[in-house]
Enzyme design. Structure first.
Site, PDB file in Angstrom:
ATOM      1  CD  GLN A 150     -18.998 -17.326  -0.595  1.00 17.55           C
ATOM      2  OE1 GLN A 150     -18.205 -16.391  -0.694  1.00 17.55           O
ATOM      3  NE2 GLN A 150     -19.766 -17.474   0.466  1.00 17.55           N
ATOM      4  NE  ARG A 153     -18.606  -3.835  -8.343  1.00 19.07           N
ATOM      5  CZ  ARG A 153     -19.434  -3.741  -7.313  1.00 19.07           C
ATOM      6  NH1 ARG A 153     -18.963  -3.870  -6.077  1.00 19.07           N
ATOM      7  NH2 ARG A 153     -20.724  -3.539  -7.493  1.00 19.07           N
ATOM      8  CD1 TRP A 195     -19.891 -14.356   6.386  1.00 15.70           C
ATOM      9  CD2 TRP A 195     -20.923 -12.909   7.743  1.00 15.70           C
ATOM     10  NE1 TRP A 195     -19.238 -14.389   7.593  1.00 15.70           N
ATOM     11  CE2 TRP A 195     -19.860 -13.511   8.449  1.00 15.70           C
ATOM     12  CE3 TRP A 195     -21.715 -11.965   8.395  1.00 15.70           C
ATOM     13  CZ2 TRP A 195     -19.563 -13.186   9.774  1.00 15.70           C
ATOM     14  CZ3 TRP A 195     -21.427 -11.639   9.716  1.00 15.70           C
ATOM     15  CH2 TRP A 195     -20.372 -12.251  10.401  1.00 15.70           C
ATOM     16  CB  THR A 211     -22.349 -17.743  -6.546  1.00 12.39           C
ATOM     17  OG1 THR A 211     -22.733 -19.015  -6.031  1.00 12.39           O
ATOM     18  CG2 THR A 211     -23.492 -16.760  -6.393  1.00 12.39           C
ATOM     19  CE1 TYR A 239      -2.293  -2.669   7.684  1.00 13.89           C
ATOM     20  CE2 TYR A 239      -1.909  -5.015   7.997  1.00 13.89           C
ATOM     21  CZ  TYR A 239      -2.335  -3.966   7.208  1.00 13.89           C
ATOM     22  OH  TYR A 239      -2.803  -4.200   5.937  1.00 13.89           O
ATOM     23  CG  HIS A 261     -14.489 -15.260  -4.076  1.00 12.72           C
ATOM     24  ND1 HIS A 261     -15.231 -15.378  -2.920  1.00 12.72           N
ATOM     25  CD2 HIS A 261     -15.287 -14.577  -4.946  1.00 12.72           C
ATOM     26  CE1 HIS A 261     -16.417 -14.815  -3.090  1.00 12.72           C
ATOM     27  NE2 HIS A 261     -16.468 -14.311  -4.305  1.00 12.72           N
ATOM     28  CG  ASN A 298      -7.879  -4.441   0.789  1.00 13.64           C
ATOM     29  OD1 ASN A 298      -7.138  -3.491   1.002  1.00 13.64           O
ATOM     30  ND2 ASN A 298      -7.455  -5.691   0.861  1.00 13.64           N
ATOM     31  CG  HIS A 352      -1.923  -1.118   1.219  1.00 13.72           C
ATOM     32  ND1 HIS A 352      -3.090  -1.117   0.485  1.00 13.72           N
ATOM     33  CD2 HIS A 352      -1.897  -2.306   1.876  1.00 13.72           C
ATOM     34  CE1 HIS A 352      -3.748  -2.245   0.698  1.00 13.72           C
ATOM     35  NE2 HIS A 352      -3.043  -2.989   1.533  1.00 13.72           N
TER      36      HIS A 352
END
EC number: 1.11.1.6
Length: 527
Positions: free
Chosen positions: A442, A203, A303, A445, A358, A194, A148, A75
C-alpha cells in the site's frame, strides 16, 4: 491596528461588552467571603512579615499552587469546539445506534483537534499527525470516536505504543528531541512506512484544523436492530477543502504565531464561518473479512475505496467556541470504550489496547470521577450504576440507592437488549509476530499512484531533511526500508542524504556579543 483585531485578540473586550451596564461582581475568596483589599498583603507594619491569618493571601496562593493538572501524555496541545451532528442519509440497515436513528436527527458534539508528540505549549504547525476526536452526546450515553487526520498509524500492536511515543518525545538525559530515537524506532519497525510516508507528504502539516480530514482509523463493528453485524471504518471529509502549509510557512508560523491552528478555529467560529465535515462509512461483511487479502483490522493499512466505497452518513458542524478553555477543553476526556448499542469494537489490536489505556489515563489525569465533569458527563442519558464515592464526587452519589448488585430493592437492572453482538473466534493463544505483514504494497501505491511527481519530490526532500540528523547506520536502515517500497523512493532519499552528509556543518546562528560598558567602577557598584 488596534481597531482591526480578530475576535480571539479582542476576547476581553467582547466579554466586557457582553456585561453592558452591569456593575462588577463583588470580589470573594474561594469560600465566597467578600475581599476588602486584593492588592496588599496583611503585615505587621509596612515592612513587617506576613501574618498566617491573611486568608486572602493563603486562599489565593494555595489554589494557585494547584492550578496545573498533569498534561496529556500524548495530544497535549489542542483546540476544542462544540456543535452538532446531523444525519443526512439512512444507515439503520447497518446500525441501531440512536445517533443514526433517522434523517434530520441532530446530536450535540464536542470536538478536540491536537498535535501528538508536542507539549501543551508547542507550536500548531509542526510536522506531526493531528488528533481528531469527537464526543457525541447520545441518549444511550456518550459515543467517543477518537481518531486522527490519517486513516493509518505507525504500529499495529498496542504493546509497542509506549515505546513508540517515547521515541517521539524527549531524550531521557538531554531532554532534547532526538532524531536517533525517532528514526531508530521507525527503521526497526517497517510497518511504520505507510504512516511515515503520509506524515512527510504535503498532508503532514495541515493548514490549521479546519482544512484537514478526520478518520476513526480503526475498524469498528456496527450492529443493527435485527442483531446483524458488519465491520466499518469512519471518515470525516472536510467541507472547507484540504489545505496544507509549506515547510517554509510552517516554520515561520511556528515562530510568529505558534497557536495558529487554535486561533484560526476560534476566529472562524466567532465570525459565523462555522467549519463542517461530512461523515462517511465503509462497510465490510464478516464473510468478506474472512477472504480479505490482508488483515482487515490492521491499522497500518486502508480498505481500498474501489472495493469498499464511501457511504455518506451525515454532517458535523462546529458553531460554538469553548466558554472556558480549561473547563471545556483541557478537562475534555475522550474514551474509545464509550460506545452506545449499535457500535462495538473489532479485533483491531490497537483499538483493543486503547479501550483500556484512554480511560485509565483520564482517571490519573482528572480523577476517578472524571465522567462527572460537565463536559464529559453523558447528560442526555440517565447514569445509574453501582459506582460510588472517590475523590471529587460532585453529584449526589446516587443518594440512598443500593450500592451492590444483585439486590431486591428496585435498583438499576441490566438490559438484555444492550448485550454485545455474539461473535465467534477460535485459534491458538500465543504472541503472534505481525512485524512483516506486507508493509510495502500500500505504501508503493501511495508513492506511485496517489502522489504526483512534484509531491514525490517534496516527500523525499522532507524525509531526507529530517533523517539527515540521525546517525549513518540508522540512515542506511531507513533507506533500505524505503527502497523495499520502490527502488526510486530509496535512491532519491539516499541522493539527498549524500548531499547533506558532504556538507560541512555551518553555524547559521547570528549572535550579538556584549562588549564592555563605559560605566565607571563606582557607577557599576551602584547598579
Amino acid at each position: 491596528m488596534a481597531d482591526n483585531r480578530d475576535p480571539a485578540s479582542d476576547q476581553m473586550k467582547h466579554w466586557k461588552e457582553q456585561r453592558a451596564a452591569q456593575k462588577p461582581d463583588v470580589l470573594t475568596t474561594g469560600g465566597g467571603n467578600p475581599v476588602g483589599d486584593k492588592l496588599n498583603s496583611l503585615t505587621v507594619g509596612p515592612r513587617g512579615p506576613l501574618l498566617v491569618q491573611d486568608v486572602v493571601f493563603t486562599d489565593e496562593m494555595a489554589h494557585f499552587d494547584r492550578e496545573r493538572i498533569p498534561e496529556r501524555v500524548v495530544h497535549a496541545k489542542g483546540a476544542g469546539a462544540f456543535g452538532y451532528f446531523e444525519v443526512t442519509h439512512d444507515i439503520t440497515r447497518y446500525s441501531k445506534a440512536k445517533v443514526f436513528e433517522h434523517i434530520g436527527k441532530r446530536t450535540p458534539i464536542a470536538v478536540r483537534f491536537s498535535t501528538v508528540a508536542g507539549e501543551s505549549g508547542s507550536a500548531d504547525t509542526v510536522r506531526d499527525p493531528r488528533g481528531f476526536a469527537v464526543k457525541f452526546y447520545t441518549e444511550d450515553g456518550n459515543w467517543d470516536l477518537v481518531g486522527n487526520n490519517t486513516p493509518i498509524f505507525f504500529i499495529r500492536d498496542a504493546l509497542l505504543f509506549p515505546s513508540f511515543i517515547h521515541s517521539q518525545k524527549r531524550n531521557p538525559q538531554t531532554h532534547l528531541k532526538d532524531p536517533d530515537m525517532v528514526w531508530d524506532f521507525w527503521s526497526l519497525r517497517p510497518e511504520s512506512l505507510h504512516q511515515v510516508s503520509f506524515l512527510f507528504s504535503d498532508r503532514g502539516i495541515p493548514d490549521g484544523h479546519r482544512h484537514m480530514n478526520g478518520y476513526g482509523s480503526h475498524t469498528f463493528k456496527l450492529v443493527n436492530a435485527n442483531g446483524e453485524a458488519v465491520y466499518c471504518k469512519f471518515h470525516y471529509k472536510t467541507d472547507q477543502g484540504i489545505k496544507n502549509l509549506s515547510v517554509e510557512d510552517a516554520a515561520r508560523l511556528a515562530h510568529e504565531d505558534p497557536d495558529y491552528g487554535l486561533r484560526d478555529l476560534f476566529n472562524a467560529i466567532a465570525t459565523g464561518n462555522y467549519p463542517s465535515w461530512t461523515l462517511y462509512i465503509q462497510v465490510m461483511t464478516f464473510s468478506e473479512a474472512e477472504i480479505f487479502p490482508f488483515n482487515p483490522f490492521d491499522l497500518t493499512k486502508v480498505w481500498p475505496h474501489g472495493d469498499y466505497p464511501l457511504i455518506p452518513v451525515g454532517k458535523l458542524v462546529l458553531n460554538r467556541n469553548p466558554v472556558n478553555y480549561f473547563a471545556e477543553v483541557e478537562q475534555l476526556a475522550f474514551d474509545p470504550s464509550n460506545m452506545p448499542p449499535g457500535i462495538e469494537p473489532s479485533p483491531d489490536k490497537m483499538l483493543q489496547g486503547r479501550l483500556f489505556a484512554y480511560p485509565d489515563t483520564h482517571r490519573h489525569r482528572l480523577g476517578p470521577n472524571y465522567l462527572q465533569i460537565p463536559v464529559n458527563c453523558p447528560y442526555r442519558a440517565r447514569v445509574a450504576n453501582y459506582q460510588r464515592d472517590g475523590p471529587m464526587c460532585m453529584m449526589d452519589n446516587q443518594g440512598g440507592a443500593p450500592n451492590y448488585y444483585p439486590n431486591s430493592f428496585s435498583a438499576p437492572e441490566h438490559q438484555p437488549s444492550a448485550l454485545e453482538h455474539r461473535t465467534h473466534f477460535s485459534g491458538d493463544v500465543q504472541r503472534f509476530n505481525s512485524a512483516n505483514d506486507d508493509n510495502v504494497t500500500q505504501v508503493r501505491t501511495f508513492y506511485l499512484k496517489v502522489l504526483n511527481e512534484e509531491q514525490r519530490k517534496r516527500l523525499c526532500e522532507n524525509i531526507a531533511g529530517h533523517l539527515k540528523d540521525a546517525q549513518l547506520f540508522i540512515q542506511k536502515k531507513a533507506v533500505k526500508n524505503f527502497s523495499d517500497v520502490h527502488p526510486e523512493y530509496g535512491s532519491r532519499i539516499q541522493a539527498l542524504l549524500d548531499k547533506y552528509n558532504e556538507e560541512k556543518p555551518k553555524n547559521a546562528v547570528h549572535t550579538y556579543v556584549q562588549h564592555g560598558s563605559h560605566l565607571s567602577a563606582r557607577e557599576k557598584a551602584n547598579l
